[in-house]
Structures are given as C-alpha cells and as structure tokens.
Design an enzyme around this catalytic site. Sequence first.
Site, short mmCIF file in Angstrom:
data_model
loop_
_atom_site.label_atom_id
_atom_site.label_comp_id
_atom_site.label_asym_id
_atom_site.label_seq_id
_atom_site.Cartn_x
_atom_site.Cartn_y
_atom_site.Cartn_z
CD GLU A 92 -2.91 1.08 2.34
OE1 GLU A 92 -4.13 0.98 2.11
OE2 GLU A 92 -2.45 1.15 3.50
CD GLN A 93 4.38 2.68 -4.09
OE1 GLN A 93 4.92 3.77 -4.07
NE2 GLN A 93 4.89 1.65 -4.73
#
Length: 532
Positions: free
Chosen positions: A366-367
């Site tokens: 999750e970026q």
Amino acid sequence: MPLVTNPILPGFNPDPSILRVGDDYYIATSTFEWYPGVQIHHSRDLANWTLLTRPLNRKSQLDMRGNPDSCGVWAPCLSHDGRKFWLVYTDVKRKDGSFKDTHNYIVWADKIDGTWSDPVHINSSGFDPSLFHDDDGRKWFVNMLWDHRSRPNMFAGIRLQEYDPIAQVLVGPMKTIWHGTELGLTEGPHLYKRNGWYYLLTAEGGTGYDHAVSLARSRQIDGPYETHPQKHIFTAKDAPLHPLQRTGHGDWVETPDGRHYIVHLAGRPITQKRRCVLGRETTIQEVEWRDDWLWLKGGGVLPQLVVDLPGVRDDALFWAPRRYDFDAGLPSDFQWLRTPAPERIFVVAEGRLRLFGRESIGSWFEQALVARRQTHFEYDAETLVDVSPTDERVMAGLVAYYQRYNFYYLAVTADADGNHELLVMSSESSFPDGNLRFPAEPVRLPQAGPVRLALSIRNGRLQFSYGLGVDGDLVPVGPQLDASLLSDEGGAYGVDGSFTGAFVGVAANDLNGAATPADFSYFIYAPHRVDR
C-alpha cells in the site's frame, strides 16, 4: 489509404488483444501491477484510439497487494460471442525462479464500458489465456503451459480444453496442441477459424529482442498443427537497427471491407544501451492471406514502421500539453499501484488531489503513488504540492517511476529536527539491495507554503527543478539523471523479466504510519516534440 506511423498506442501498452464488433474496434492491453486492471481502448478507424474503460476495478475482481513488480495482470484476451463481451486474463502472484503462480480468470459484460462480472477462476497451469468461440457454439480455452521441471522446456506448449459457460468450468480432456518452433518460449496463444482451418497465433522468443509472431494451423481444433512455412509471420530479431524492436505477441482482426491487420507489441530503444523507455507499445501491421496462410503485406518478416490504415491520425492531439486540475475526479490517464482500496491512498475534492502518506515508495502492498504513463521520449512535468512533514519519515512530491528498484523522487520532507527541506532521491537499478542514493545536498525550504516541483527529460537525461509558492521561478536541483534506467532493460531483471514502462506522477509517504496528507493542486504533462 492514409499512412500512419507506429505505434498506435504509445507508451506502456503491451500484449494487445484486438476485437471488432460492427464498426467498432477495441484493444485490451496488460496493466501488470497498475490498478485498475486491463486497459481497453476504442477506435473506429484503427488510427485514433481513446481509452474507454479499465474493467477490473473493484476488490472482488482484482486485489494485487503483495504482487511483486511486473506481476499482476498479464496478457488479457478480449472477445465477443454475438451476445456478450468476454475477457480472460492472468493475475500473476509469482514470476521468478522455477515456479510461477499464475491464476487465470474469465469475466464478461453485456456492454464493454458497463459493469463486468466477478471473475471465475479457470486454472493456474500457465499464463496468457485466451477464449475462442467456435461457430458450432462451443467455447475453448487455451493457455501456455508452465513446467517447473524444465522437461525439456519450462514453456511446455499450448494447452487446450473446452469451457462450459453454464457450469463455468473447464470440461473434457486437456491436450497440448502445439509445442512451438525451435525459437522456444511459446506463449500468448490466440485461436481463429477461417476457410475450415483452425489457426493458432502465438508469441515466441521471449518478450525481449528475440520476440516473434508465429503461426500454425490445423483442420481440427485439437491438432495436429502444422507450422507456417516461414515459421514467424514477422520478427525484428535479426535486424538490430530496425526502429521497431521486440516485436511479438500479436492478434488478428479483419476490417468490414476485408482488409487484415495484426496488432502486436514492440519497443523503440534509445541510446547505445538499447533501452525502451516507453515500455512495450501497441503497433499494427497489415497482413494478407495467401494459400490459407497469413503473410506480412509487402513480404519479408520485418514489421513496418509506417502502415496503411483506414483513418488519419490526429497528431496535434498527441503532441498537445495536458493540464490536470483535479476538479472532476481522478483523470482517466492516471492509475495507482496494486490496491483495490484507493480511498485509503487518495481523494479528489475541491480541485485538488490529496494523497494520504502510506508505506514507502516501492512497497508491494500500500503506497500512495498516482501516475500516468510516459508516452513521449521527451517531456516536461510539473505539480504544486502542499505538505507539512514533521520529520524525515514524512515526504511527498514528484516521481518518475518504473518499479521499486528504479525511480527518481523529488520530495518535500524534513530533517530530524522538523526543518523542511527538498530532497532528491534515486534508486538506479538498485536490485537486490534497494538502497537509495542522494545525488544532491538537501535544499532548505520555508516551514509553510506550497512548492512547485518539475522535471524535464531531454536526450535520455532527467533534470529536476523547483520553485517556491504558486509562481516561484523554477530552479534546477541536483544533477542530470539517467532517465533510460526507467525501462524494462534498466529494470531489476532486465528485458526478459521486467515488463512495464515509465510513469510520471505524484507520491506521498508516511513511514510513521500517521497517514499525513499531501495536497496537489494540478499536474502538467507537456510533450517536447522530437522525431524518432
């Protein structure tokens, strides 16, 4: 007919699957770890294409959190059976080493730009699946078969099995119908039927510089298949100076007036290192039938840079600068990485794109990175960011990105005492260590107020610059960087293991886990015209 210069879908648009329904043409291309999955473009003349939809756009269809670089959605196949649209694709969870985890799915829709079904898992025996609708109403599923034992080849041929659309399962015997030519690495199968012949069009030679489009035929769908007299319809593998390289992975279409074309992927390398900074692009060739075989029109095996097409391309639109003001949702040119929960990484509201700082740049989970494809060899990009970093673990800014081991990042951040600064970070082919380089000293910034961030790419070199406030003059920061590293050839695994393309966009990271927001007021992408 008008002459059009390839490619027809520039930038990262590989593994094209083409479909005509009436007067409408559609091309589906691979998106790998970029979300939403699969790009479908539309055209009426084969020359001018518009992004129509990305159909895999919700968690129940696609969740790529944890997928490594260059995994995710591979080689979609788009078809229509006279009633509805069908799309098959692979979600690759592992690609390195002897084992590959390749899950093949089918989805369908009544309207191509409507809501697509939840996926049905078909098999996981290989990748590059395709669905063929026979004229007797039966449906057949093919994919390349992967053999982790290498007995004798990991690419173990093309596997065929019937698909039951009512039960939504494969039925009947499995059969390997073709093992390919000695070029090997046989993949990307598509089945067709014409004049009583079944045709199997495949890609061979790997997706690097030995890539080729190969053809075989049979009177029965399950073979035996005989190989085309020249084996490959076209390839550039023996012409290293040809402008279209890495040519392969094709799909055939017939126009309403009886002309025939194959769309295929190709790369256009720059510099003596032969790096395709725009990734694998979609190109097109006119072909003709002779003796119930397809041949490249004009003869030979070299794909043509310039092709006769029904339409005239609007080049002015291609070269026009784009300004995105984030006043009506996320523009369709932009995608993000892996997650089916975009609300956790960004929101578009009140004329701004707000990113919520999440994991580090390059995270497989999750970026907050939102970007668009690089579609020109040279361009300028600019944004305005407003962020309040508290320490060195909070940052936001402008990024030129290929994958977790290949990116350049101009970020507004802070030092350990909370003093705001501008930092140039680079990850230049840093596999396997993944360590950053800092090619310039940090630049002290005011503690409040927006910062203009920009980059320019010229002659394969990238230059960052910045300015203070909305109207601050842009000043170069850091040295010129090697933009050609943002390519398959510059990627962690080289040309045979890195499969995407260069993107440019914005990112925000909060390694404290507090999801610090960063606001971006606009984004500009301005091509710089240069002939190739």
